[in-house]
Design an enzyme around this catalytic site. Sequence first.
Site, PDB file in Angstrom:
ATOM      1  CG  ASP A   1      -3.810   3.098   0.723  1.00 46.22           C
ATOM      2  OD1 ASP A   1      -4.706   2.527   1.373  1.00 46.22           O
ATOM      3  OD2 ASP A   1      -2.720   3.423   1.222  1.00 46.22           O
TER       4      ASP A   1
ATOM      5  CG  ASP B   1      -0.360   0.160   2.520  1.00 46.62           C
ATOM      6  OD1 ASP B   1       0.863   0.383   2.595  1.00 46.62           O
ATOM      7  OD2 ASP B   1      -1.085   0.062   3.526  1.00 46.62           O
TER       8      ASP B   1
END
Length: 348
Positions: free
Chosen positions: A265, A221
Amino acid sequence: MRMERSEKRKRDVFFVGDLFFTATAFTFVHYNIIQGQPFVGGLLALGGLIFLALAAVVHFKPGYLQLASWIFVILSSGFMMCVMLFFKLHVTNIVWMTFPYFLSMLLLGLRNGTIVSIVYLTASIIAVFARFSAVLEDFSLINQISISLACACAFAFAAYYEKSRSKNEEELLKKNREIETMSHLDGLTGLFNRRFFDRALHQEFHRAKRERQTVALIFLDIDQFKNYNDTFGHLRGDACLNEVADAINASISRSTDTATRFGGDEFAVLLPNTDREGVGRVAERIMSIIEQKAIPHTSSCVAGIVTISQGIALLSQDEDRVPSDLIRRADRALYASKESGRNKVTFA
């Protein structure tokens, strides 16, 4: 799915046609015996039994559908030829005589069906004219012309119908494939979505377990992405997600590799038949490409540009019992990377 649909359609057509000819054959057995034609009646009975046998074969052994279809089309065409050659003809016989055209097209496909139908069409017209040359009282010139034209028109219509049906089916299947593909993609990044990832992981996990091969999973991420959104706004945040997705896509090359937007994300990369060294190279390549992009991230405490943290897990034949075990270990490795300062790769 396409093959299943096509096979189901052929089976349905086969059974309808088989029922029609079986009923026809057995119906006229009694009639021919009464008329003093036991040989013809016997042939009809034999034909009916063969049609029943073909139906039983297709019902219990679906894999023999193609062979049974060829036998059925040849028998049905031959049956109609016998009608034209040896029985009284009338315009009302047209329905029977044109039936094999449609059976050929629908059961054998456009190409094979056209070949069989052309042979049958030629033989039918010859048979009709042969009957006329015999100067039978019950066979008028009008009947001869009507039946011949009906055979030709039926062939043309059967070919046109099958061609149109095949084209429509191809277009429908193409649209269905496009819809299915779109349902597996993330709308923002173009990577596969979580739904597709779950299915791919399940398949690769159990295949690797069965064949005792390796599967690598990378979780990654964007470091402090919430701060990035707060600083630059969500539009810039979406652009950043696309840049990371591009970096992931550029880092994998095999068709079996699956790059996924796991959520928010967070991204996941599934790498079948990949060892520790191979997955490490992919992870380093992703990190290197993102660093080269040098996307400004002034609110990051890691660096002045966007960075990522990664966690890697390789399938353990002993430890991982279900796919979620592999996910859990990759997620723990990602958490360890974030806890130890971010912008790192950690193996589970």
